[in-house]
Write an enzyme that holds these catalytic residues in place. Structure first.
Site, PDB file in Angstrom:
ATOM      1  N   CYS A   1       0.832  -1.195   0.000  1.00 56.43           N
ATOM      2  CA  CYS A   1       0.000   0.000   0.000  1.00 56.43           C
ATOM      3  C   CYS A   1       0.864   1.241   0.000  1.00 56.43           C
ATOM      4  O   CYS A   1       2.045   1.188   0.306  1.00 56.43           O
ATOM      5  CB  CYS A   1      -0.893   0.032   1.236  1.00 56.43           C
ATOM      6  SG  CYS A   1      -1.999  -1.380   1.356  1.00 56.43           S
TER       7      CYS A   1
ATOM      8  N   ASN B   1       0.166   0.699   5.912  1.00 51.36           N
ATOM      9  CA  ASN B   1       0.953  -0.088   4.959  1.00 51.36           C
ATOM     10  C   ASN B   1       1.729  -1.126   5.756  1.00 51.36           C
ATOM     11  O   ASN B   1       2.473  -0.766   6.675  1.00 51.36           O
ATOM     12  CB  ASN B   1       1.905   0.835   4.195  1.00 51.36           C
ATOM     13  CG  ASN B   1       2.865   0.082   3.271  1.00 51.36           C
ATOM     14  OD1 ASN B   1       3.948   0.549   2.989  1.00 51.36           O
ATOM     15  ND2 ASN B   1       2.463  -1.074   2.798  1.00 51.36           N
ATOM     16  N   GLY B   2       1.571  -2.387   5.407  1.00 50.38           N
ATOM     17  CA  GLY B   2       2.283  -3.441   6.128  1.00 50.38           C
ATOM     18  C   GLY B   2       1.360  -4.607   6.376  1.00 50.38           C
ATOM     19  O   GLY B   2       0.342  -4.769   5.688  1.00 50.38           O
TER      20      GLY B   2
ATOM     21  N   TYR C   1      12.418  -3.758  -5.948  1.00 49.58           N
ATOM     22  CA  TYR C   1      11.282  -3.728  -6.863  1.00 49.58           C
ATOM     23  C   TYR C   1      10.248  -2.631  -6.584  1.00 49.58           C
ATOM     24  O   TYR C   1       9.806  -1.945  -7.493  1.00 49.58           O
ATOM     25  CB  TYR C   1      10.589  -5.101  -6.841  1.00 49.58           C
ATOM     26  CG  TYR C   1       9.263  -5.134  -7.556  1.00 49.58           C
ATOM     27  CD1 TYR C   1       9.208  -5.065  -8.941  1.00 49.58           C
ATOM     28  CD2 TYR C   1       8.070  -5.216  -6.846  1.00 49.58           C
ATOM     29  CE1 TYR C   1       7.988  -5.067  -9.601  1.00 49.58           C
ATOM     30  CE2 TYR C   1       6.848  -5.225  -7.506  1.00 49.58           C
ATOM     31  CZ  TYR C   1       6.808  -5.151  -8.880  1.00 49.58           C
ATOM     32  OH  TYR C   1       5.620  -5.155  -9.529  1.00 49.58           O
TER      33      TYR C   1
ATOM     34  N   GLY D   1      -0.190   0.416  -5.061  1.00 50.61           N
ATOM     35  CA  GLY D   1      -1.478  -0.255  -4.897  1.00 50.61           C
ATOM     36  C   GLY D   1      -2.486   0.255  -5.897  1.00 50.61           C
ATOM     37  O   GLY D   1      -2.659   1.470  -6.031  1.00 50.61           O
TER      38      GLY D   1
HETATM   39  P1  AMP Z   1       7.096 -13.779 -11.975  1.00 56.50           P
HETATM   40  O1  AMP Z   1       6.561 -13.807 -13.333  1.00 56.50           O
HETATM   41  O2  AMP Z   1       6.104 -14.230 -10.944  1.00 56.50           O
HETATM   42  O3  AMP Z   1       8.427 -14.432 -11.803  1.00 56.50           O
HETATM   43  O4  AMP Z   1       7.291 -12.239 -11.603  1.00 56.50           O
HETATM   44  C1  AMP Z   1       8.500 -11.589 -11.793  1.00 56.50           C
HETATM   45  C2  AMP Z   1       8.211 -10.177 -12.149  1.00 56.50           C
HETATM   46  O5  AMP Z   1       7.256  -9.615 -11.230  1.00 56.50           O
HETATM   47  C3  AMP Z   1       9.448  -9.344 -12.061  1.00 56.50           C
HETATM   48  O6  AMP Z   1       9.539  -8.727 -13.321  1.00 56.50           O
HETATM   49  C4  AMP Z   1       9.201  -8.299 -10.997  1.00 56.50           C
HETATM   50  O7  AMP Z   1       9.429  -7.027 -11.540  1.00 56.50           O
HETATM   51  C5  AMP Z   1       7.749  -8.417 -10.637  1.00 56.50           C
HETATM   52  N1  AMP Z   1       7.509  -8.574  -9.180  1.00 56.50           N
HETATM   53  C6  AMP Z   1       8.356  -8.869  -8.200  1.00 56.50           C
HETATM   54  N2  AMP Z   1       7.719  -8.949  -7.015  1.00 56.50           N
HETATM   55  C7  AMP Z   1       6.421  -8.681  -7.246  1.00 56.50           C
HETATM   56  C8  AMP Z   1       5.249  -8.595  -6.446  1.00 56.50           C
HETATM   57  N3  AMP Z   1       5.299  -8.822  -5.140  1.00 56.50           N
HETATM   58  N4  AMP Z   1       4.075  -8.280  -7.032  1.00 56.50           N
HETATM   59  C9  AMP Z   1       4.004  -8.073  -8.355  1.00 56.50           C
HETATM   60  N5  AMP Z   1       5.077  -8.152  -9.184  1.00 56.50           N
HETATM   61  C10 AMP Z   1       6.276  -8.448  -8.645  1.00 56.50           C
END
Ligand code: AMP
Length: 497
Positions: free
Chosen positions: A2, A102-103, A258, A28
């Site tokens: 968030c 947030n958390g 990220y 979010g």
């Molecule tokens: P995946 O396809 O599940 O391996 O997602 C990897 C991609 O999702 C990477 O390009 C990251 O930029 C992004 N990513 C990393 N952590 C998250 C997260 N918690 N929620 C959404 N996207 C994420």
């Protein structure tokens, strides 16, 4: 995940809160909300499902009159995705308190029991934010002060710290009295305060990220310390106190990998610079293990990996090229709990520029690999476009464990690296070579910005959780985070919203 905002100013704050929420939209996209308090002590609020620009239209903004207020954008990590989970959440007693969080609390279930059975408080959702709001409200109410002052509020926060486990960065509005903000004793989620000169007083803005400050004319004052609380009264006077008995600085390292915007500085560490250092470290690792590598071109997977990829290419002295064009307007048109939908969505989001791949050995760079869906699909696209070899580098180490502190991560069993070696992950995503950042290098990349921080919250890589966990908590969470249970939750919330 968030994003939270609080502003106390001389004149109406709704416009500034709106603009600040837009700056935090990446944190979010499920719901957005705002509460402001006017000179008569009347609350004006609006919250709903959707993007900031869809939730607030002119007729809402016209009614949002008040010179202090709180805003929130939400991506659900605990609780469902319906309208009733949108924040700020409100309780009538004492005073009328609105809260943005947030958390994620790790003991919200036992706290919810205490609230219901011992403290006669009703909870309408299974949101941990509603639990946190009620704990704070209960502790503040227990002091039975008609006109609460900073010391009463700080005492309530002290007690809140004693009762709550987990991660919480909080901004609250106490109707008629002012704004309050506090951060958990580990400082897991970021919270930062900025200042702007008004005509007669200083104006303050508190936010998850300071990227929200600059365009609104605020300057960064400082980070709110782990365990610290801030109260800004109706006259704009700022009070602050350390409210945790023990505290340490352990910010979440994934904010730098990220989540946060590159133009934010959190706990005095520039996100942009930390990502550059991640790229440099990764380049060093590549030259160390394959000094005679045959990489022709470095290609980022937009957007969050571009800073690291650019620096990596620079260090390796290899051309950096844009091989993918992102469709910025696709948004979150629908929620995607199914793996098949996720795969299709990668193709819809990213278009490939074939000429950058044809007959080349390409090194693709992403910030992290979570389920592996993106990397698998992208490698397939690169090969279809004519790449000779496709190497894949991740600016973060292998994500092996679920997150308990407010980041939306799948269940451990759905993480591609949870029970696989690097070689097995490499094979599964179809890469010719996979290079993960070493955890030590990631930590150094971030820590260099503020060497006084000795430890970071790194549990998605290590499985070591830094707060107390009740027995069975992890197993229970595992069962509520897999795709099947997400589908059930989404269907339930669609029936209620
Ligand atoms: P995946 O396809 O599940 O391996 O997602 C990897 C991609 O999702 C990477 O390009 C990251 O930029 C992004 N990513 C990393 N952590 C998250 C997260 N918690 N929620 C959404 N996207 C994420």
């Amino acid at each position: 995940m968030c994003g939270i905002i609080g502003i106390s100013a001389e004149a109406n704050v709704a416009g500034d809160i709106y603009d600040a929420l837009l700056m935090l939209q990446h944190r979010g996209q499920d719901s957005a909300g705002m509460v402001v308090c006017d000179a008569e002590g009347k609350l004006n609020s609006r919250k709903s499902i959707g993007y900031v620009r869809d939730v607030f239209v002119q007729r809402h903004m016209d009614k949002l009159v008040g010179n202090y207020g709180v805003g929130h954008v939400r991506y659900p990590t605990a609780g469902g995705a319906g309208k009733e989970f949108a924040q700020p959440m409100y309780v009538n007693s004492p005073y009328g308190i609105s809260l943005a969080h947030n958390g994620n609390l790790t003991n919200s279930e036992s706290l919810a029991n205490e609230l219901f059975h011992a403290e006669m408080r009703h909870l309408n959702t299974d949101s941990d934010s509603e639990v946190l709001l009620n704990i704070f409200a209960h502790e503040l109410g227990k002091q039975r002060e008609i006109y609460p002052e900073a010391r009463h509020i700080f005492k309530a926060i002290k007690k809140t710290h004693r009762r709550c486990d987990g991660a919480y960065a909080v901004i609250g509005l106490i109707t008629g009295f002012g704004l309050v903000a506090f951060r958990d004793p580990n400082g897991i989620r970021p919270l930062i305060i900025g200042i702007r000169k008004g005509k007669t007083r200083d104006e303050y803005m508190i936010a998850s990220e300071n990227a929200a400050f600059t365009s609104l004319g605020f300057e960064t004052l400082r980070d709110i310390e782990p365990g610290e609380a801030i109260f800004i009264d109706n006259n704009g006077t700022l009070f602050t106190q350390q409210c945790a008995e023990t505290y340490q600085q352990r910010p979440c390292i994934f904010e730098y990998v990220y989540f946060s915007r590159p133009d934010s500085t959190l706990d005095q560490i520039s996100v942009y610079k930390s990502r550059m250092r991640m790229g440099k470290k990764l380049a060093n690792k590549i030259t160390k293990i394959r000094p005679d590598h045959d990489i022709d071109v470095v290609i980022p997977i937009p957007d969050s990996s571009t800073t690291a990829a650019l620096q990596l290419a620079d260090e390796l002295k290899i051309p950096y090229r844009e091989g993918f064009v992102k469709n910025r307007y696709i948004g979150r048109t629908f929620i995607m709990p199914h793996q098949e939908e996720r795969k299709k969505s990668v193709r819809r989001k990213l278009n490939i520029l074939d000429l950058e791949f044809k007959n080349k050995n390409v090194l693709l760079v992403d910030d992290s690999i979570v389920r592996g869906t993106t990397s698998r699909k992208i490698i397939e696209m690169a090969k279809e476009a004519g790449a000779k070899k496709v190497y894949f580098a991740s600016a973060a180490p292998a994500v092996k464990y679920q997150n308990l502190y407010g980041i939306d991560m799948p269940a451990t069993k759905e993480l591609i690296a949870s029970n696989k070696t690097d070689e097995e992950v490499c094979q599964e995503i179809g890469a010719d070579w996979l290079i993960y950042q070493d955890l030590e290098d990631l930590i150094v990349s971030v820590q260099e910005g503020n060497p006084s921080i000795k430890e970071f919250e790194c549990s998605v890589f290590t499985g070591e959780y830094i707060t107390h966990l009740n027995e069975g908590y992890l197993e229970n969470l595992e069962n509520t985070r897999d795709d099947d249970s997400k589908i059930v939750r989404i269907e339930a919330s669609q029936n209620t919203s």
